[in-house]
Design a protein around this motif. Structure first.
Motif, PDB file in Angstrom:
ATOM      1  N   THR A  85      50.526  37.272  55.448  1.00 30.58           N
ATOM      2  CA  THR A  85      50.541  38.723  55.266  1.00 30.58           C
ATOM      3  C   THR A  85      51.643  39.055  54.274  1.00 30.58           C
ATOM      4  N   GLY A  86      51.310  39.811  53.229  1.00 33.21           N
ATOM      5  CA  GLY A  86      52.324  40.133  52.226  1.00 33.21           C
ATOM      6  C   GLY A  86      52.719  38.901  51.445  1.00 33.21           C
ATOM      7  N   VAL A  87      54.020  38.627  51.399  1.00 33.01           N
ATOM      8  CA  VAL A  87      54.533  37.507  50.614  1.00 33.01           C
ATOM      9  C   VAL A  87      55.361  36.585  51.493  1.00 33.01           C
ATOM     10  N   ALA A  88      55.509  35.346  51.051  1.00 36.97           N
ATOM     11  CA  ALA A  88      56.269  34.369  51.835  1.00 36.97           C
ATOM     12  C   ALA A  88      57.753  34.369  51.483  1.00 36.97           C
ATOM     13  N   CYS A  89      58.068  34.709  50.238  1.00 35.66           N
ATOM     14  CA  CYS A  89      59.447  34.577  49.760  1.00 35.66           C
ATOM     15  C   CYS A  89      60.222  35.886  49.889  1.00 35.66           C
ATOM     16  N   HIS A  90      61.507  35.789  50.238  1.00 32.91           N
ATOM     17  CA  HIS A  90      62.345  36.983  50.388  1.00 32.91           C
ATOM     18  C   HIS A  90      62.595  37.689  49.054  1.00 32.91           C
ATOM     19  N   THR A  91      62.303  36.992  47.923  1.00 27.97           N
ATOM     20  CA  THR A  91      62.492  37.604  46.607  1.00 27.97           C
ATOM     21  C   THR A  91      61.359  38.567  46.251  1.00 27.97           C
ATOM     22  N   GLY A  92      60.274  38.504  47.020  1.00 28.53           N
ATOM     23  CA  GLY A  92      59.099  39.316  46.711  1.00 28.53           C
ATOM     24  C   GLY A  92      57.986  38.513  46.067  1.00 28.53           C
ATOM     25  N   ALA A  93      58.262  37.243  45.759  1.00 26.85           N
ATOM     26  CA  ALA A  93      57.225  36.356  45.211  1.00 26.85           C
ATOM     27  C   ALA A  93      56.320  35.889  46.347  1.00 26.85           C
ATOM     28  N   TYR A  94      55.078  35.600  46.013  1.00 35.99           N
ATOM     29  CA  TYR A  94      54.148  35.160  47.055  1.00 35.99           C
ATOM     30  C   TYR A  94      54.585  33.821  47.633  1.00 35.99           C
ATOM     31  N   SER A  95      54.981  32.894  46.762  1.00 34.44           N
ATOM     32  CA  SER A  95      55.461  31.585  47.185  1.00 34.44           C
ATOM     33  C   SER A  95      56.924  31.433  46.792  1.00 34.44           C
ATOM     34  N   CYS A  96      57.654  30.655  47.575  1.00 35.87           N
ATOM     35  CA  CYS A  96      59.056  30.379  47.235  1.00 35.87           C
ATOM     36  C   CYS A  96      59.183  29.460  46.028  1.00 35.87           C
ATOM     37  N   PHE A  97      58.087  28.768  45.684  1.00 34.20           N
ATOM     38  CA  PHE A  97      58.146  27.778  44.615  1.00 34.20           C
ATOM     39  C   PHE A  97      57.657  28.383  43.298  1.00 34.20           C
ATOM     40  N   PHE A  98      58.541  29.150  42.658  1.00 35.86           N
ATOM     41  CA  PHE A  98      58.164  29.796  41.400  1.00 35.86           C
ATOM     42  C   PHE A  98      59.089  29.439  40.244  1.00 35.86           C
ATOM     43  N   ASN A  99      60.138  28.675  40.502  1.00 37.16           N
ATOM     44  CA  ASN A  99      61.039  28.253  39.425  1.00 37.16           C
ATOM     45  C   ASN A  99      60.475  26.995  38.763  1.00 37.16           C
ATOM     46  N   LYS A 121      47.910  47.128  48.065  1.00 36.15           N
ATOM     47  CA  LYS A 121      47.412  48.061  49.078  1.00 36.15           C
ATOM     48  C   LYS A 121      48.415  48.188  50.229  1.00 36.15           C
ATOM     49  N   ILE A 122      48.970  47.048  50.657  1.00 30.67           N
ATOM     50  CA  ILE A 122      49.895  47.037  51.791  1.00 30.67           C
ATOM     51  C   ILE A 122      51.276  47.537  51.385  1.00 30.67           C
ATOM     52  N   HIS A 123      51.690  47.147  50.176  1.00 31.78           N
ATOM     53  CA  HIS A 123      53.025  47.522  49.692  1.00 31.78           C
ATOM     54  C   HIS A 123      52.873  48.202  48.325  1.00 31.78           C
ATOM     55  N   PRO A 124      52.543  49.505  48.312  1.00 28.62           N
ATOM     56  CA  PRO A 124      52.317  50.228  47.055  1.00 28.62           C
ATOM     57  C   PRO A 124      53.527  50.162  46.119  1.00 28.62           C
ATOM     58  N   VAL A 125      53.224  50.096  44.836  1.00 28.04           N
ATOM     59  CA  VAL A 125      54.255  50.058  43.802  1.00 28.04           C
ATOM     60  C   VAL A 125      54.097  51.297  42.926  1.00 28.04           C
ATOM     61  N   GLU A 126      55.207  51.972  42.678  1.00 25.78           N
ATOM     62  CA  GLU A 126      55.163  53.201  41.873  1.00 25.78           C
ATOM     63  C   GLU A 126      54.613  52.911  40.476  1.00 25.78           C
ATOM     64  N   LYS A 127      53.705  53.752  40.028  1.00 20.27           N
ATOM     65  CA  LYS A 127      53.075  53.665  38.710  1.00 20.27           C
ATOM     66  C   LYS A 127      52.167  52.446  38.557  1.00 20.27           C
ATOM     67  N   SER A 128      51.783  51.828  39.674  1.00 19.56           N
ATOM     68  CA  SER A 128      50.863  50.695  39.616  1.00 19.56           C
ATOM     69  C   SER A 128      49.448  51.193  39.342  1.00 19.56           C
ATOM     70  N   TYR A 129      48.783  50.607  38.352  1.00 15.89           N
ATOM     71  CA  TYR A 129      47.407  50.985  38.033  1.00 15.89           C
ATOM     72  C   TYR A 129      46.474  50.605  39.180  1.00 15.89           C
ATOM     73  N   THR A 130      46.766  49.474  39.816  1.00 21.50           N
ATOM     74  CA  THR A 130      45.958  49.057  40.965  1.00 21.50           C
ATOM     75  C   THR A 130      46.042  50.087  42.081  1.00 21.50           C
ATOM     76  N   ASN A 131      47.241  50.545  42.388  1.00 14.95           N
ATOM     77  CA  ASN A 131      47.408  51.562  43.424  1.00 14.95           C
ATOM     78  C   ASN A 131      46.734  52.872  43.046  1.00 14.95           C
ATOM     79  N   TYR A 132      46.778  53.207  41.748  1.00 21.02           N
ATOM     80  CA  TYR A 132      46.094  54.419  41.274  1.00 21.02           C
ATOM     81  C   TYR A 132      44.596  54.348  41.571  1.00 21.02           C
ATOM     82  N   LEU A 133      43.982  53.204  41.244  1.00 22.38           N
ATOM     83  CA  LEU A 133      42.553  53.048  41.487  1.00 22.38           C
ATOM     84  C   LEU A 133      42.232  53.090  42.979  1.00 22.38           C
ATOM     85  N   LEU A 134      43.027  52.380  43.787  1.00 24.36           N
ATOM     86  CA  LEU A 134      42.786  52.355  45.229  1.00 24.36           C
ATOM     87  C   LEU A 134      42.946  53.737  45.840  1.00 24.36           C
TER      88      LEU A 134
END
Length: 212
Positions: A85-99, A121-134
């Protein structure tokens, strides 16, 4: 069968997305955390820095529902398949392995796109085009799908590959937003295609109402 906690008080746990098999994180589990996971069917780890049990998602809401648990041959490493659900990493990345150290990208971009739209959808982002459409709803999304389909046809007729690739990408993005809005998962599409796939002799054929 249980981990051998007599050998090691803390054992590593590799957490993977149960659909894409993407590695999300690595944490540590003691015997108490292991038993708690089996009880609640969500990941629970032992925090080495805080020296206490850590129910993943308890504070962030980014829970990991367990789909499967496997032990290695030595009974001292866990592999846990989860629905994230949401993301796995505390940085906001889906996975911790992004470096990136050495590039190797085998991720399914369509699964990534689906997860990104669901996260918006779960965590709206301001000015997100995806959120605008949803937020606008199915009528607006369908209108955009229609527009992108028309533009894809025009690009094809113009015999411009770069333009066509761009328009198909836009069409697929808006289609995925529509899928999310209507509750259709990529897995649903994959399963439908599998249903329509038949093996005849040594030939693989696709069947729909007629044939592909």
């Amino acid at each position: 069968m249980r981990p051998d906690f007599k050998k090691m008080e803390l054992i590593p746990a590799i957490v993977q997305d149960y659909q894409t098999k993407e590695v999300l994180m690595l944490a540590y589990v003691n015997e108490e955390a292991y038993d708690k996971m089996l009880e609640i069917n969500q990941t629970v780890f032992y925090s080495r820095s805080r020296k206490k049990l850590w129910h993943k998602g308890e504070e962030s809401g980014h829970f990991q529902d367990i789909k499967g648990i496997y032990l290695d041959c030595d009974l001292d490493t866990l592999l846990i398949y989860v629905k994230q659900t949401g993301v796995a990493c505390h940085t906001g990345a889906y996975s911790c392995f992004f470096n990136e150290v050495k590039s190797y990208d085998a991720r399914n971009i369509f699964s990534e796109l689906e997860k990104t739209i669901e996260d918006r959808k779960i965590h709206p982002v301001e000015k997100s085009y995806t959120n605008y459409l949803l937020n606008e709803g199915v009528d607006k999304i369908c209108k955009k799908v229609g527009e992108e389909a028309s533009e894809t046809i025009i690009a094809a007729k113009n015999d411009d590959k770069d333009e066509l690739v761009g328009e198909i990408s836009d069409l697929l993005f808006h289609t995925f937003v529509l899928m999310n809005d209507r509750g259709v998962k990529l897995e649903d599409i994959e399963n439908k295609l599998k249903e329509r796939h038949k093996v005849v002799g040594n030939k693989k054929e696709f069947h729909t109402r007629g044939e592909y």
